[in-house]
Design an enzyme around this catalytic site. Structure first.
Site, short mmCIF file in Angstrom:
data_model
loop_
_atom_site.label_atom_id
_atom_site.label_comp_id
_atom_site.label_asym_id
_atom_site.label_seq_id
_atom_site.Cartn_x
_atom_site.Cartn_y
_atom_site.Cartn_z
N LYS A 81 0.84 -1.20 0.00
CA LYS A 81 0.00 0.00 0.00
C LYS A 81 0.87 1.25 0.00
O LYS A 81 1.84 1.34 0.77
CB LYS A 81 -0.93 -0.01 1.22
CG LYS A 81 -1.95 1.12 1.22
CD LYS A 81 -2.97 0.96 2.33
CE LYS A 81 -4.00 2.09 2.27
NZ LYS A 81 -5.06 1.95 3.29
N SER A 156 -9.40 2.80 1.38
CA SER A 156 -8.24 3.36 0.71
C SER A 156 -7.26 2.29 0.20
O SER A 156 -6.32 2.60 -0.55
CB SER A 156 -7.50 4.31 1.65
OG SER A 156 -7.05 3.63 2.81
N SER A 180 -11.05 0.92 5.43
CA SER A 180 -10.15 0.88 4.28
C SER A 180 -9.54 -0.48 3.99
O SER A 180 -8.91 -0.67 2.95
CB SER A 180 -9.03 1.91 4.45
OG SER A 180 -9.55 3.21 4.31
#
Length: 489
Positions: A81, A156, A180
């Site tokens: 990420k 996210s 997320s």
């Protein structure tokens, strides 16, 4: 052998026993990025030559080492990420302000994955500063849903979810403040797990005692999430948070039979409460609610006792909103002050709300959180739970998202099931309400709409009972295997 079709657990075994080489797996991983990434825009930074050197070293190590002495994830390639710091690999947080930032130190979860044998190959797309559950930014653009390239991949950890769904990789790391890990798992037909605070370390961190934002793992199966947790969970000297899960608990879970009942009724004795509106009239699209209720019947067929019920969550909005605002102001106030007009509106809004909090606000939130904690204890504990007789429940079943993946050109949904949304965060109440409780929560694939869009189920357990929750989730996942339905891309 097609390494892209294997689970993380099976791929790790194949690598350890030299049935396939780390170099072969890496080249398949790279070829898959080349094949699908132009369409979905999930992987935004790559370090191919660095990864190739690591794969060669991994194969040399395997040739000289007994299989049982190799790291758990020896030779498995992963993209990470883009809000997680990776030493020597660009980490932008989706912001033009950090488009060329290369950290010198990695986050703890990255360090642990790498110590376990992972080969880091690049970074996955995120919303700017991870604000919002739709993955787009000015640096790299929008990540698209592989089940429908006109739709959002969530966020996210949206890039992470897409890499799993498209078979680029079998494991992904992510983080979850307001859903997320769970929202993109639901939108991409994969698994995302938010642990009890303290289980996975948030280190290094500006506020090491912050509890709302949590790092975690995603995969295409609950079993592979458990495998990832066996590597990344556990206390860290840089984080003062108490780790409520004993060392080795996740590794031990991998050796258990699925479920605690009989093979055909693995959830016998498990008490499940189901809700579609969280007791607060949270708007949820009919198709999503319908999937949840049908899968409640599947849980009952696996032996669970299923009733209608939900903890009283009326304090959760206040706890989440104020804590999120405080945490985001603490993390980003200097960036906003130094670069006026250069962050997106949602980030500015959060920081301004955090800076406006008063001492009275924080005291009221602390009292509200205490009331919420007591209610969660009542619901999952020995006290009576609504609709469940005279005992608490083991698991809450609810929707992960309130709607199906929405059009990718939207910044966020302005309406859900006919109800207007006032802020960019309101359409995510199905997960933010749970974040506020501190409970572990997992999104597992629950099936598809008539149009072929994925729907996720959110399973929630009592704080600190992560292993028990994962045991239930794995039994459901093994019985249904909705994630086996790959996108056509």
């Amino acid at each position: 052998m097609d390494p892209l079709s294997l689970s993380a657990r099976d791929l790790a075994a194949a690598l350890r026993h030299r049935r396939i080489s780390a170099r072969e797996v890496l080249e398949a991983h790279i070829a898959r990025i080349d094949a699908v990434n132009p369409a979905v825009n999930a992987v935004v930074t790559q370090v191919r030559e660095q990864a190739r050197a690591q794969a060669l070293a991994a194969d040399e190590l395997a040739a000289a080492t007994a299989p049982e002495e190799l790291p758990v994830l020896h030779g498995i390639p992963m993209t990470h990420k883009d809000t997680h710091a990776t030493a020597g690999i660009r980490t932008t947080s989706g912001s033009p302000l950090f488009a060329d930032l290369v950290p010198r130190q990695s986050d703890a979860v990255i360090e642990r994955f790498q110590r376990a044998g992972v080969i880091s190959t690049g970074k996955n797309n995120v919303p700017e500063f991870a604000a919002g559950s739709h993955t787009y930014n000015e640096v790299f653009g929008t990540t698209l849903n592989p089940y429908d390239l006109t739709r959002s991949a969530g966020g996210s950890s949206g890039g992470a979810g897409v890499t799993l769904a498209t078979r680029i990789q079998p494991l992904a790391d992510g983080s979850d403040m307001g859903g997320s890990l769970r929202n993109p798992a639901a939108f991409n037909n994969v698994v995302g797990f938010r642990a009890t605070p303290g289980v996975v370390p948030n280190a290094p961190a500006r506020d090491p005692r912050a509890w709302l934002g949590q790092k975690g793992a995603m995969a295409r199966s609950v079993e592979d999430v458990i495998l990832a947790l066996s590597v990344i969970a556990g206390p860290d000297a840089r984080s003062p948070a108490w780790c409520p899960t004993p060392a080795g608990a996740f590794a031990d879970l991998l050796t258990e039979a699925v479920g605690r009942g009989t093979p055909d009724r693995p959830l016998a004795g498990v008490r499940v409460a189901v809700t579609t509106d969280f007791g607060l009239d949270v708007p949820v699209e009919d198709e999503v609610a319908g999937v949840v209720l049908r899968q409640a019947e599947v849980l009952a067929g696996l032996g669970a006792s299923v009733v209608q019920g939900c903890p009283r969550l009326r304090e959760a909005d206040r706890v989440f909103d104020a804590t999120r605002a405080f945490d985001m102001a603490l993390a980003l106030r200097d960036v906003v002050a130094s670069h006026p007009g250069q962050v997106k509106d949602e980030v500015l809004w959060n920081v301004e709300r955090g800076l406006a909090l008063t001492s009275v606000d924080l005291m009221e939130v602390a009292v509200a959180r205490g009331r919420l904690d007591r209610e969660i204890g009542r619901f999952f504990g020995a006290g009576p739970a609504e609709g469940s007789g005279d005992r608490g429940v083991d698991v809450l079943l609810a929707p992960t998202t309130q709607l199906v993946p929405f059009p990718a050109e939207w910044t966020w949904p302005r309406e859900v099931a006919g109800t207007p949304m006032q802020t960019y965060i309101e359409w995510m109440r199905s997960v933010t309400l749970i974040s506020a409780t501190g409970c572990p929560a997992i999104s597992v694939p629950g099936g598809f709409t008539a149009a072929g869009l994925p729907v996720g189920l959110q399973l929630v357990g009592a704080p600190g009972r992560d292993v028990d929750l994962l045991r239930v989730a794995r039994a459901y996942d093994e019985a249904t295997r909705h994630a086996d339905r790959a996108p056509a891309i």
